[in-house]
Design an enzyme around this catalytic site. Structure first.
Site, PDB file in Angstrom:
ATOM      1  CB  CYS A   9      -0.893   0.037   1.248  1.00 59.21           C
ATOM      2  SG  CYS A   9      -1.968  -1.394   1.463  1.00 59.21           S
TER       3      CYS A   9
ATOM      4  CG  ASP B  35      13.880  37.171 -14.293  1.00 59.08           C
ATOM      5  OD1 ASP B  35      13.760  36.850 -15.484  1.00 59.08           O
ATOM      6  OD2 ASP B  35      12.925  37.565 -13.596  1.00 59.08           O
TER       7      ASP B  35
END
Length: 491
Positions: free
Chosen positions: A34, A442
């Site tokens: 699981c 930037d």
């Protein structure tokens, strides 16, 4: 790296979804495995074993739980964060390289022997590359069985199996069901692909919560190249260049998943198409760990609290984005889109969109090694940089594939004329998936930092390592720009 037993036990006891995909729980009393967040009753401690991969759990004799579907969890965040050989191998396996080129091809791409690659994956994941690929094939087969009407032999071939027998045996071992039984469990019928029709596959792409779709989908929509990308009916759509032919992806954010509809010319491309869409949206990230690290900085904490779970918009094609990054040097978003659209019309491959307005694949690097000068407006220097990059990509001097060595790619990019730090960092962030890439110069990053009162950005950014790419998303979001918002209507 496999977590210690006490951590795994605690994660299972609390059903902590953050660990889904990081390890798998085998239950010896039932023979199933699981995800940690499985809603079923928690088994006794002495009945639980823990495995670093689904392939390792299957090799130990466990079959997938039918309730929690452990094969459908997000991938381990390690393979995006890490830059070592094992992580590179996992990214390539996820892109279907073993299915197309075998383990020999995988080893060749990594520059290692087959034995060395097998040792690396066995040590960390408890399974060989072939076993990892086989588990991936079983998952692909289940999707095709439950979402299409392809005949079973075609499903086997499309999923990468070499024979019907191996297809049947692997599906039975993984799901304790035959392919026919899985086919009978599908919720709704889907048309079979014909030679004149693309195969349609609809599925859910899982992610770890929280997930804020605004910046990743907003960025993709705001920078979309006409004819290659579009925002339509609440979904980001784009063309895909896949190993066996063209495809189309439609991706729409939902509360607990991303709804994906894929149209494929060849069903063998399902695995790489899913992997590339997941990588595009950064769906395998661990947002809790990222947010906790960034929120420790008082300057970023309010932004993280306001928008937890921001992802880094990446790309489905590293070479495509690098070429687009050059087109975006020192120009606006709108101008970059215009430049890219002209190249697409001149050198892109035409395709027929079954449901929208997409008309072309983005040009390959090979197609741009000797373009006409009038195909690109702007200075001669940018044209020369584009051609130089295209030739470097086409020749293999620069490798931006999923299994690329990030340090080598950075060095190779920086050696090209016209490729400066901004381009290197943007490509590292988007094409290479480097979570610590940081375009410090930037304009949006600089203005966002100023908005937050950060004066010495270079020094301040060291506290965000190794997650500066995620910090970049928050800095951009400090400004009012379309990349930060979901589109309100079709464009």
């Amino acid at each position: 790296m496999m977590l210690d037993r006490e951590t795994c036990l605690a994660a299972v006891a609390s059903r902590d979804a953050r660990f889904d995909g990081s390890f798998y729980t085998g239950v010896t009393s039932t023979g199933i495995y699981c995800r940690p967040s499985c809603p079923a009753r928690t088994p006794a401690h002495h009945h639980m074993t823990f495995h670093p991969s689904a392939a390792a759990a299957q090799a130990a004799g466990f079959r997938a739980c039918k309730r929690c579907r452990p094969d459908a969890v997000p991938g381990s965040p390690d393979w995006d964060v890490r830059a070592d050989t094992t992580a590179r191998a996992m990214r390539l396996i996820g892109d279907g390289v073993v299915d197309r080129e075998g383990v020999d091809g995988l080893a060749s791409r990594l520059g290692y022997s087959v034995r060395q690659v097998q040792r690396l994956t066995l040590d960390e994941l408890g399974a060989s590359p072939l076993a990892l690929a086989r588990t991936q094939r079983a998952h692909t087969a289940r999707i095709l069985l439950q979402t299409t009407d392809l005949p079973l032999p075609e499903v086997a071939f499309a999923a990468g199996f070499g024979s019907i027998r191996s297809f049947n045996d692997t599906v039975r071992a993984a799901y304790a069901s035959t392919p026919s039984t899985l086919r009978a469990q599908r919720r709704s019928p889907h048309a079979t692909a014909r030679p004149d029709r693309l195969l349609e596959v609809s599925l859910r792409l899982a992610f770890r919560r929280p997930f804020d779709p605004s910046n990743v989908f907003g960025h993709l929509a705001a920078t979309a190249v006409p004819s290659v990308e579009e925002w339509r009916d609440g979904a980001y759509r784009r063309t895909l260049r896949l190993p066996h032919g063209p495809g189309f992806a439609s991706l729409a954010p939902r509360d607990d998943h991303v709804a994906a509809t894929l149209h494929l010319a060849d069903p063998r491309d399902l695995t790489p198409a899913i992997g590339r869409c997941r990588r595009l949206l950064d769906l395998d990230a661990d947002p809790v760990a990222v947010d906790a690290a960034l929120a420790s900085d008082p300057a970023l904490a309010p932004l993280v609290e306001a928008a937890p779970g921001r992802r880094v918009p990446r790309t489905v094609d590293g070479e495509e984005f690098a070429l687009r990054a050059v087109l975006g040097q020192q120009v606006s978003t709108a101008a970059a889109r215009t430049h890219a659209a002209r190249l697409v019309q001149a050198y892109g491959v035409p395709v027929t969109d079954p449901v929208g307005g997409l008309t072309h694949l983005f040009p390959t690097a090979e197609a741009l090694t000797n373009p006409a000068r009038d195909a690109l407006a702007g200075p001669d220097s940018r044209f020369a940089t584009l051609v130089g990059l295209a030739r470097a990509l086409d020749s293999g001097v620069v490798d931006l594939s999923p299994g690329a060595d990030r340090d080598a790619a950075r060095t190779a990019l920086a050696s090209l004329r016209g490729i400066g730090p901004w381009t290197v960092e943007i490509v590292a962030m988007r094409s290479l998936g480097d979570p610590d890439a940081f375009p410090a110069r930037d304009l949006g990053v600089v203005k966002g930092a100023e908005r937050l009162g950060i004066t010495d950005l270079d020094a301040h950014a060291t506290r965000w390592r190794p997650r500066r790419a995620y910090a970049t998303q928050h800095l951009w979001a400090a400004l009012d720009h379309p990349i930060n918002h979901l589109p309100q209507e079709d464009s």
